[in-house]
Design a protein around this motif. Structure first.
Motif, short mmCIF file in Angstrom:
data_model
loop_
_atom_site.label_atom_id
_atom_site.label_comp_id
_atom_site.label_asym_id
_atom_site.label_seq_id
_atom_site.Cartn_x
_atom_site.Cartn_y
_atom_site.Cartn_z
N ASP A 161 -6.12 7.20 9.22
CA ASP A 161 -5.00 7.24 8.28
C ASP A 161 -5.49 7.70 6.91
O ASP A 161 -6.32 7.04 6.29
CB ASP A 161 -4.38 5.85 8.19
CG ASP A 161 -3.08 5.82 7.42
OD1 ASP A 161 -2.88 6.69 6.54
OD2 ASP A 161 -2.26 4.92 7.68
N ALA A 162 -4.99 8.83 6.44
CA ALA A 162 -5.43 9.40 5.16
C ALA A 162 -5.11 8.48 3.99
O ALA A 162 -5.91 8.35 3.06
CB ALA A 162 -4.79 10.77 4.94
N PHE A 163 -3.95 7.83 4.02
CA PHE A 163 -3.57 6.93 2.93
C PHE A 163 -4.55 5.76 2.84
O PHE A 163 -5.03 5.42 1.75
CB PHE A 163 -2.15 6.41 3.14
CG PHE A 163 -1.72 5.44 2.09
CD1 PHE A 163 -1.35 5.87 0.82
CD2 PHE A 163 -1.70 4.08 2.35
CE1 PHE A 163 -0.97 4.97 -0.16
CE2 PHE A 163 -1.31 3.16 1.39
CZ PHE A 163 -0.95 3.61 0.13
N VAL A 164 -4.85 5.17 3.98
CA VAL A 164 -5.78 4.03 4.01
C VAL A 164 -7.17 4.49 3.56
O VAL A 164 -7.84 3.79 2.80
CB VAL A 164 -5.83 3.40 5.41
CG1 VAL A 164 -6.92 2.33 5.49
CG2 VAL A 164 -4.48 2.79 5.76
N ALA A 165 -7.58 5.67 3.98
CA ALA A 165 -8.89 6.18 3.60
C ALA A 165 -8.98 6.33 2.08
O ALA A 165 -9.98 5.95 1.47
CB ALA A 165 -9.15 7.52 4.28
N ASN A 166 -7.93 6.88 1.47
CA ASN A 166 -7.92 7.04 0.01
C ASN A 166 -7.93 5.69 -0.70
O ASN A 166 -8.61 5.52 -1.72
CB ASN A 166 -6.71 7.86 -0.44
CG ASN A 166 -6.89 9.33 -0.15
OD1 ASN A 166 -8.01 9.82 -0.08
ND2 ASN A 166 -5.78 10.03 0.04
N GLN A 167 -7.19 4.74 -0.17
CA GLN A 167 -7.16 3.40 -0.76
C GLN A 167 -8.55 2.76 -0.68
O GLN A 167 -9.00 2.13 -1.63
CB GLN A 167 -6.14 2.52 -0.04
CG GLN A 167 -4.71 2.91 -0.30
CD GLN A 167 -4.31 2.67 -1.74
OE1 GLN A 167 -4.57 1.62 -2.29
NE2 GLN A 167 -3.68 3.66 -2.34
N MET A 168 -9.23 2.93 0.44
CA MET A 168 -10.56 2.34 0.61
C MET A 168 -11.58 3.01 -0.31
O MET A 168 -12.46 2.36 -0.86
CB MET A 168 -11.01 2.41 2.06
CG MET A 168 -10.16 1.57 3.00
SD MET A 168 -10.00 -0.16 2.51
CE MET A 168 -11.62 -0.75 2.87
#
Length: 58
Positions: A23-30
């Protein structure tokens, strides 16, 4: 374990999760979380250095 070191370890974990998640969104958040952890660890390190440094009378 000192707090700064523990926070850096959390940053590494967040980076690892970011690189493995689909998930790109989760990756950016992490990645953002990892960056915040590293910033906080730097602040703590600077505070520790100031505490250890004896103050000189002027």
């Amino acid at each position: 374990m000192k707090m700064a070191k523990a926070i850096r370890k959390q940053a590494q974990t967040a980076e690892r999760v970011a690189s493995t998640t689909a998930d790109a969104f989760v990756a950016n958040q992490m990645r953002s979380l990892a960056h915040a952890f590293r910033s906080q660890a730097e602040i703590l390190k600077k505070k520790e250095k100031k505490k250890k440094k004896p103050s000189r009378p002027g």
